[in-house]
Design a protein around this motif. Sequence first.
Motif, mmCIF file in Angstrom:
data_model
loop_
_atom_site.group_PDB
_atom_site.id
_atom_site.type_symbol
_atom_site.label_atom_id
_atom_site.label_comp_id
_atom_site.label_asym_id
_atom_site.label_seq_id
_atom_site.Cartn_x
_atom_site.Cartn_y
_atom_site.Cartn_z
ATOM 1 N N GLU A 26 94.206 35.127 38.006
ATOM 2 C CA GLU A 26 94.713 34.783 36.686
ATOM 3 C C GLU A 26 94.649 33.402 36.745
ATOM 4 O O GLU A 26 94.339 32.628 35.475
ATOM 5 C CB GLU A 26 96.300 35.193 36.327
ATOM 6 N N THR A 27 94.395 32.696 37.857
ATOM 7 C CA THR A 27 94.203 31.025 37.882
ATOM 8 C C THR A 27 92.751 30.555 37.217
ATOM 9 O O THR A 27 92.732 29.766 36.738
ATOM 10 C CB THR A 27 94.422 30.403 39.006
ATOM 11 N N LEU A 28 91.908 31.530 37.238
ATOM 12 C CA LEU A 28 90.648 31.515 36.680
ATOM 13 C C LEU A 28 90.519 31.608 35.218
ATOM 14 O O LEU A 28 89.416 31.508 34.452
ATOM 15 C CB LEU A 28 89.595 32.140 37.557
ATOM 16 N N ASP A 29 91.585 32.420 34.809
ATOM 17 C CA ASP A 29 91.372 32.621 33.170
ATOM 18 C C ASP A 29 91.291 31.322 32.461
ATOM 19 O O ASP A 29 91.820 30.250 32.538
ATOM 20 C CB ASP A 29 92.907 33.431 32.632
ATOM 21 N N GLY A 30 90.284 31.136 31.637
ATOM 22 C CA GLY A 30 89.985 30.030 30.776
ATOM 23 C C GLY A 30 89.228 29.156 31.572
ATOM 24 O O GLY A 30 88.996 28.006 30.772
ATOM 25 N N VAL A 31 88.753 29.206 32.630
ATOM 26 C CA VAL A 31 87.804 28.222 33.295
ATOM 27 C C VAL A 31 86.697 27.919 32.332
ATOM 28 O O VAL A 31 86.266 28.735 31.704
ATOM 29 C CB VAL A 31 87.313 28.862 34.654
ATOM 30 N N ASP A 32 86.121 26.753 32.334
ATOM 31 C CA ASP A 32 85.228 26.128 31.434
ATOM 32 C C ASP A 32 83.780 26.489 31.850
ATOM 33 O O ASP A 32 82.979 26.512 31.170
ATOM 34 C CB ASP A 32 85.213 24.745 31.200
ATOM 35 N N ASP A 33 83.538 26.966 33.272
ATOM 36 C CA ASP A 33 82.126 27.516 33.682
ATOM 37 C C ASP A 33 82.434 28.802 34.594
ATOM 38 O O ASP A 33 82.979 28.793 35.470
ATOM 39 C CB ASP A 33 81.691 26.405 34.663
ATOM 40 N N VAL A 34 81.988 29.889 33.856
ATOM 41 C CA VAL A 34 81.809 31.081 34.497
ATOM 42 C C VAL A 34 81.242 31.065 35.821
ATOM 43 O O VAL A 34 81.497 32.355 36.593
ATOM 44 C CB VAL A 34 81.529 32.496 33.254
ATOM 45 N N GLY A 35 80.288 30.093 36.050
ATOM 46 C CA GLY A 35 79.936 30.175 37.413
ATOM 47 C C GLY A 35 81.113 29.981 38.643
ATOM 48 O O GLY A 35 80.595 29.984 39.633
ATOM 49 N N ALA A 36 82.133 29.472 38.100
ATOM 50 C CA ALA A 36 83.095 29.322 39.333
ATOM 51 C C ALA A 36 84.089 30.524 39.403
ATOM 52 O O ALA A 36 84.740 30.696 40.253
ATOM 53 C CB ALA A 36 84.164 28.251 38.569
ATOM 54 N N ARG A 47 86.842 38.357 29.543
ATOM 55 C CA ARG A 47 88.195 37.740 29.777
ATOM 56 C C ARG A 47 88.344 36.293 29.638
ATOM 57 O O ARG A 47 89.079 35.755 28.797
ATOM 58 C CB ARG A 47 88.864 38.053 31.071
ATOM 59 N N VAL A 48 87.380 35.648 30.123
ATOM 60 C CA VAL A 48 87.511 34.039 30.062
ATOM 61 C C VAL A 48 87.093 33.704 28.722
ATOM 62 O O VAL A 48 87.762 32.570 28.284
ATOM 63 C CB VAL A 48 86.236 33.554 31.206
ATOM 64 N N VAL A 49 86.006 34.318 28.185
ATOM 65 C CA VAL A 49 85.613 33.691 26.874
ATOM 66 C C VAL A 49 86.754 33.951 25.892
ATOM 67 O O VAL A 49 87.116 33.073 25.034
ATOM 68 C CB VAL A 49 84.099 34.496 26.378
ATOM 69 N N ARG A 56 91.264 27.962 21.348
ATOM 70 C CA ARG A 56 90.224 27.183 20.504
ATOM 71 C C ARG A 56 89.340 26.312 21.032
ATOM 72 O O ARG A 56 88.710 25.283 20.532
ATOM 73 C CB ARG A 56 91.207 26.343 19.595
ATOM 74 N N SER A 57 88.732 26.652 22.354
ATOM 75 C CA SER A 57 88.020 26.197 23.079
ATOM 76 C C SER A 57 86.610 27.079 22.862
ATOM 77 O O SER A 57 86.340 28.041 23.560
ATOM 78 C CB SER A 57 88.220 26.223 24.620
ATOM 79 N N ILE A 58 85.815 26.644 22.010
ATOM 80 C CA ILE A 58 84.577 27.745 21.497
ATOM 81 C C ILE A 58 83.485 27.723 22.458
ATOM 82 O O ILE A 58 82.533 28.486 22.483
ATOM 83 C CB ILE A 58 84.527 27.695 20.128
ATOM 84 N N TYR A 59 83.426 26.495 23.310
ATOM 85 C CA TYR A 59 82.202 26.524 24.306
ATOM 86 C C TYR A 59 82.679 26.908 25.579
ATOM 87 O O TYR A 59 83.673 26.411 26.011
ATOM 88 C CB TYR A 59 81.763 24.902 24.124
ATOM 89 N N THR A 60 81.753 27.591 26.440
ATOM 90 C CA THR A 60 82.093 27.762 27.883
ATOM 91 C C THR A 60 80.631 27.529 28.323
ATOM 92 O O THR A 60 79.653 28.146 27.858
ATOM 93 C CB THR A 60 82.593 29.368 27.928
ATOM 94 N N ARG A 61 80.670 27.165 29.439
ATOM 95 C CA ARG A 61 79.480 26.876 30.385
ATOM 96 C C ARG A 61 79.066 28.252 31.186
ATOM 97 O O ARG A 61 80.099 28.986 31.873
ATOM 98 C CB ARG A 61 79.401 25.959 31.365
#
Length: 199
Positions: A26-36, A47-49, A56-61
């Motif tokens: 769960e610590t990776l929920d909301g990470v800004d780069d799915v490569g992580a 889940r991340v997106v 309200r963070s509409i951009y994800t790497r």
Amino acid sequence: SLVEGGDVSAKPVWVKPAALVPANPETLDGVDDVGALSHLNEPSLLRVVMARYAARSIYTRAGPVLVAINPFTKVAGLYDAATMRSYQSAAAAAAAAAERDGPALPPHLYQVAGAAYYDMAARGRSQSVVINGESGAGKTESAKIILSFFISAASAAGKGGGGGTTKVGEVLQAELDASNVLLEAFGNAKTTRNHNSSR
């Protein structure tokens, strides 16, 4: 836990063990780069997106790719002048291979625009930005945001260039406004799949 829209009291769903996929902590929920992510699969990506969209963070790497989710509403501060200047400074420093003060900036369309603009300006290399998505996903708006970034960056370069014109931004903005009809025409082109299919 995110179960059926975030409601943990929802009725459990039973699945066969063969249908299960590994989950990330769960610590990776909301990470800004799915490569992580430790486990990159469709449920983990969604889940991340979903967590980022809820914040309200509409951009994800996704590595070098920027994933954008249309918020269908204005997000305060997302495209203001201060935000643009922050991304311009970061992109200019990266292009000059200089160290940047402060933390890394979150994923943003301005990062893509900044990388393209400053790489083109500093290294003299042509650039392309590919914007893809379904009808109504915000492709035309994304193109306008990128062009606005280019105009602002070119205007700043014109003002700081000694003898350069200070009207560069105004001229480019007028040209962008004139090209809007063309952008919309491509955005409303008829295809075999859709009578109003964005390009």
